[in-house]
Design a protein around this motif. Structure first.
Motif, mmCIF file in Angstrom:
data_model
loop_
_atom_site.group_PDB
_atom_site.id
_atom_site.type_symbol
_atom_site.label_atom_id
_atom_site.label_comp_id
_atom_site.label_asym_id
_atom_site.label_seq_id
_atom_site.Cartn_x
_atom_site.Cartn_y
_atom_site.Cartn_z
ATOM 1 N N ASP A 258 -2.870 1.883 9.395
ATOM 2 C CA ASP A 258 -4.012 1.951 8.492
ATOM 3 C C ASP A 258 -4.433 0.539 8.121
ATOM 4 O OD1 ASP A 258 -3.756 4.755 8.404
ATOM 5 O OD2 ASP A 258 -2.256 4.592 6.825
ATOM 6 N N LYS B 12 -7.613 1.949 0.948
ATOM 7 C CA LYS B 12 -7.619 2.187 2.391
ATOM 8 C C LYS B 12 -9.035 2.076 2.944
ATOM 9 C CE LYS B 12 -5.018 5.469 4.116
ATOM 10 N NZ LYS B 12 -4.518 6.784 4.596
ATOM 11 N N HIS C 151 -6.724 -8.381 3.522
ATOM 12 C CA HIS C 151 -6.548 -7.080 4.150
ATOM 13 C C HIS C 151 -5.125 -6.984 4.707
ATOM 14 C CE1 HIS C 151 -10.912 -7.272 3.974
ATOM 15 N NE2 HIS C 151 -10.981 -5.995 4.317
ATOM 16 N N TRP D 106 -5.993 -1.669 5.093
ATOM 17 C CA TRP D 106 -6.158 -1.656 3.644
ATOM 18 C C TRP D 106 -6.779 -2.965 3.186
ATOM 19 C CZ3 TRP D 106 -4.069 2.533 0.722
ATOM 20 C CH2 TRP D 106 -3.289 3.426 1.463
ATOM 21 N N SER E 221 -8.216 4.476 9.131
ATOM 22 C CA SER E 221 -6.960 4.829 9.772
ATOM 23 C C SER E 221 -7.171 4.956 11.271
ATOM 24 C CB SER E 221 -6.423 6.165 9.241
ATOM 25 O OG SER E 221 -6.181 6.101 7.856
ATOM 26 N N TRP F 266 -4.358 -1.643 -3.638
ATOM 27 C CA TRP F 266 -4.798 -1.522 -2.258
ATOM 28 C C TRP F 266 -5.724 -0.323 -2.088
ATOM 29 C CZ3 TRP F 266 -3.746 -5.398 1.008
ATOM 30 C CH2 TRP F 266 -2.674 -6.242 0.706
ATOM 31 N N PRO G 219 0.839 -1.201 0.000
ATOM 32 C CA PRO G 219 0.000 0.000 0.000
ATOM 33 C C PRO G 219 0.874 1.250 0.000
ATOM 34 C CG PRO G 219 -0.795 -1.582 1.623
ATOM 35 C CD PRO G 219 0.517 -2.103 1.125
#
Length: 352
Positions: A269, A280, A256, A271, A283, A278, A236
């Motif tokens: 984070d 998001k 993930h 993702w 966060s 990736w 990511p």
């Protein structure tokens, strides 16, 4: 019940029983023993067992091994039961490398041997051979446990020895190892790169491969378990001006990653992988500095609608999540800083 066909009793009722109750049901009669031992029964039972309520925590310390249920409502353990290792070991000797469908791939640190072990049924299988297959060296090797399209449980073993790479696949079906080619950039074979354990998701094993210094290269290596081909995808898009750590997890057959970055201040984070890219998901708030010794002990898990990040010293933070499909998952082999793993109780056997 007496009027129901045997097939209905076995495949519609007994496949919904807890794993230990299936073991007891095998003693009812020879017919039930035979039916409950078939691969069709094991496959159906496993598919119905892989649910959050059937997750268990296995914790290992110097002297004991225990299994505990997870109580998601209050984010705690239930009563523990002691597990006796069915194989010879020494204190603090068993390392859990990978887990899938109730099977654990473990290493005996004093002999370097690999084993497949089902802690629910206590069955185990040694994977070491006289020709030096099935021996694992920490920080040099990587392991991934998976099941292919033919329902054959396999172990992928990536070995780095003095600059020479070997990639081997163990098949439960044929009980043997074989070599396969590794076609990607050779620099990833250097000991300067740290390979994670493999995470199995959607017919592919995924490994994070991270260079062991700040600002180094970080990639994800993908192994298609049916074609047995490797490919590389990017990490990511996280900042690379500090320490970077990626923890992969399969959530409902979607990959993930928890990506941790920073040094003086850390961010984490979540993702998700869509195709080769990736996206998001969310966060966390910035986390104050933590010692380098705790970076490898960071545990992420989601339960009862909350996302927890912890180390062995306690919680770093908790974030509320409005993501019901996640339910409950624990992408860890180190659980809350303890040596162990989260697994589901099944009757999957380490050998045929």
């Amino acid at each position: 019940m007496a009027d129901l066909p045997t097939h209905t009793i076995v495949f519609e009722i007994l496949t919904r029983l807890p794993a230990k109750d299936v073991g007891r049901s095998k003693s009812v009669c020879k017919q039930w023993y035979a039916l409950l031992s078939t691969q069709d029964f094991v496959r159906i039972h496993c598919s119905r067992s892989v649910v959050s309520s059937n997750q268990r925590v296995l914790l290992i310390d110097d002297l004991t091994c225990s299994v505990r249920p997870i109580i998601s409502n209050n984010n705690d353990y239930g009563p523990s039961s002691t597990v006796t290792f069915p194989f010879h070991h020494q204190n603090n000797d068993v390392s859990i490398l990978s887990h899938l469908n109730g099977l654990l791939c473990v290493c005996l640190n004093h002999t370097y041997e690999l084993l497949l072990w089902n802690p629910t049924t206590t069955a185990f299988k040694r994977l070491s051979t006289p020709d030096s297959h099935g021996f694992y060296i920490n920080n040099l090797d990587a392991i991934g446990l998976y099941v292919d399209a033919d329902d054959d449980y396999k172990v992928l073993h990536i070995k780095r020895r003095s600059g020479v790479l070997g990639v081997y696949v163990y098949s439960r079906e044929v009980d043997s190892w074989r070599n396969i080619p590794f076609i990607t950039r050779q620099e990833y074979l250097s000991p300067h790169f740290n390979w994670s354990a493999g995470t199995f998701c959607g017919g592919t094993l995924y490994f994070t491969v991270c260079e062991c210094w700040i600002g180094g290269t970080n990639v994800v290596i993908c192994f298609d378990v049916n074609s047995e081909q490797f490919k590389e995808i990017s990490f990511p898009p996280v900042p690379s001006n500090g320490m970077v750590q990626g923890v992969l997890v399969n959530v409902k057959n979607v990959l993930h990653m928890f990506a941790s970055t920073g040094m003086f201040e850390m961010t984490i984070d979540l993702w998700t992988l869509q195709g080769d890219y990736w996206i998001k998901v969310l966060s966390c708030p910035p986390i104050p500095p933590i010692s380098l010794s705790l970076w490898c002990d960071i545990t992420h898990y989601v339960t009862n609608g909350n996302w927890f990040v912890m180390t062995k010293l306690g919680k770093l933070f908790t974030t509320e999540m409005d993501m019901k499909p996640f339910e409950c998952f624990y992408p860890v082999s180190w659980f809350r800083g303890f040596k162990g793993a989260v697994f589901v109780q099944t009757i999957v056997s380490p050998s045929i």
